[in-house]
Write an enzyme that holds these catalytic residues in place. Structure first.
Site, PDB file in Angstrom:
ATOM      1  CG  ASN A 116      -2.043   1.017   1.107  1.00  0.00           C
ATOM      2  OD1 ASN A 116      -1.847   2.109   0.611  1.00  0.00           O
ATOM      3  ND2 ASN A 116      -3.233   0.662   1.570  1.00  0.00           N
ATOM      4  CG  ASP A 117       1.699   2.781   3.720  1.00  0.00           C
ATOM      5  OD1 ASP A 117       0.669   3.452   3.534  1.00  0.00           O
ATOM      6  OD2 ASP A 117       1.867   2.021   4.687  1.00  0.00           O
ATOM      7  CB  ILE A 118       6.035   0.523  -0.880  1.00  0.00           C
ATOM      8  CG1 ILE A 118       5.217  -0.707  -1.301  1.00  0.00           C
ATOM      9  CG2 ILE A 118       6.570   0.386   0.523  1.00  0.00           C
ATOM     10  CD1 ILE A 118       6.036  -1.985  -1.349  1.00  0.00           C
TER      11      ILE A 118
END
Length: 471
Positions: free
Chosen positions: A398-400
């Site tokens: 998600n964040d990456i």
């Protein structure tokens, strides 16, 4: 064993440990590096047990301790899942810190240790003990909290106390003050209070430091605690006058610090900023003023349609994340990769430095599934290739892969280097739901026109994709 033979054994073990670190820096040589480390540790243990500093009277105690430790280690190796490796690593770090604390106190209360030391040597030894216990206490309590966060026994959100930086400053001043009192004490009884107070302050600081660090920074925390455990081992080596412990501790401490620095660069974060905490937000909290809110409609896709897109593609990049680890889907990913490559499709993997919950987490999972090393690439090696990629498949990350890092200067992850999957002709994100990632930051990737969402358990969905590909 003579003193000379023990020294030669230590030198040999040190060389093997250096070769071990060198081997672990590359996937293709990691097995060999691991073997070097095992041999080096075996030599180190034998040289210590049968060296001049240990008498035969102590051998039975050491043997019992080694049998108990080996039994626990073998049991843990058999029952711990790959998804639990980050918290296991954190727990191992805590044991190194605890060992440093215990050795420091053992040296402190044993009058024989300082019996033949000159006043100057005794002062140096007291400083070694004090610093060793200090580092050990911070490592121990910090690692225990990291274990709790990684295993979801403690909230992954940052717990920020009012005036936390002032609290840290007061703690530092207390440690320095009681260090002065400890060094100038004339007896063990007089020095006991400063040592105990310092230990309590260090333990509280370890708790406070890691509790203030949010979920997105946890991979850096694991790396940082690895470095701390190395310095704790080095401090133990000074207390025991063991050259090998000093060398190995310095190797682990410095390599952990370098890795933490590399990972901080990969997140566009300063090391001091990570330690200060505060990154990783509460997804239920109101958005910051001026923040760009994700907007648009989500385009769902099913397993059969995903298989068709993959079958028609020429270039595919797979981005694994912690969701793949939780679902234990790496073996199915390998089978899909194998089928696609047999069809002449160019399949590669893109790994972000902080993917998962510890450094190298995704690399370990892919290696376990026997994914070829030559198709696994780091973020910097692949980012320029996404515009020429037909399908970018994100599995539980998600964040990456969050474009807000580049598009929204008000985002908590603004400036963080990410895998630019949205530049592919089609991106497919596999998630259980629309929930935000570990950092608690919404992801506008989900709403982009060229993105498709494949909802469900990663293992189940990938099994369906694999079945459709083989049909």
């Amino acid at each position: 064993m003579t003193s000379s033979l023990s020294t030669v054994s230590y030198i040999g073990a040190s060389i093997l440990f250096i070769l071990c670190l060198g081997g672990l820096s590359n996937q293709e040589t990691s097995r060999r590096g691991n073997l070097y480390g095992i041999i080096g540790m075996a030599i180190a243990v034998l040289a210590t047990v049968f060296g001049p500093q240990v008498t035969p009277a102590g051998w039975p105690y050491i043997l019992v301790a080694m049998v108990i430790g080996a039994a626990i280690g073998l049991y843990a190796a058999r029952i711990v899942k790959m998804t639990q490796m980050p918290e296991l690593v954190a727990l191992m770090h805590s044991l190194v810190g605890l060992a440093a604390m215990l050795v420091g106190y053992a040296n402190f209360v044993d009058p024989a240790v300082a019996a033949n030391l000159t006043p100057a040597e005794n002062t140096i030894h007291e400083i070694e003990m004090y610093i060793g216990v200090l580092i050990g206490a911070v490592t121990f309590s910090g690692s225990v909290i990291a274990f709790g966060k990684l295993s979801a026994k403690i909230t992954g959100k940052p717990v920020l106390l009012p005036g936390r930086h002032w609290i840290n400053l007061v703690g530092l001043l207390l440690v320095i003050y009681f260090g002065y009192k400890f060094a100038n004490a004339h007896s063990v009884g007089e020095a006991m209070l400063p040592m105990v107070v310092m230990t309590i302050v260090a333990l509280l600081f370890g708790v406070h430091m890691v509790m203030a660090i949010g979920g997105a920074d946890m991979p850096v925390v694991v790396s940082m605690l690895n470095s701390y455990s190395g310095w704790a081992a080095a401090a133990t080596g000074f207390m025991l006058s063991n050259d090998l412990l000093i060398v190995v501790g310095a190797l682990v401490g410095s390599s952990g610090a370098i890795l933490s620095y590399i990972m901080c660069n990969a997140m566009n974060r300063s090391f001091i900023g990570v330690i200060a905490g505060g990154f990783g937000t509460d997804s239920s909290a109101p958005a910051a003023a001026g923040a760009v809110q994700p907007a648009g409609e989500v385009n769902p896709i099913n397993a059969t349609e995903t298989a068709e897109l993959l079958r028609d593609a020429k270039n595919v990049i797979i981005v694994p994340g912690y969701g793949m680890a939780v679902a234990q889907a790496q073996h199915t990913v390998y089978e899909i990769t194998k089928v696609l490559r047999e069809k002449g499709i160019n399949v590669r993997f893109g790994i972000h430095p902080v993917a998962g919950r510890m450094p190298g987490h995704m690399n370990v999972l892919l290696a376990e599934a026997k994914v070829p090393y030559d198709i696994v690439f780091e973020m910097d090696e692949l980012n320029d290739d996404f515009p020429d990629t037909d399908v970018a498949m994100v599995i539980g990350a998600n964040d990456i892969v969050n474009p807000a890092a580049q598009e929204d200067p008000t985002s908590p992850i603004a400036g963080m280097p990410v895998l630019e999957v949205w530049k592919a002709k089609t991106s497919i994100v596999m998630k259980r739901s629309m929930a935000s990632g570990y950092a608690g930051v919404d992801n506008p990737l989900f709403y982009k026109e060229n993105n498709r969402m494949l909802f469900g358990d990663a293992k189940k969905m990938l099994d369906e994709v694999l079945t459709a590909l083989k049909a």
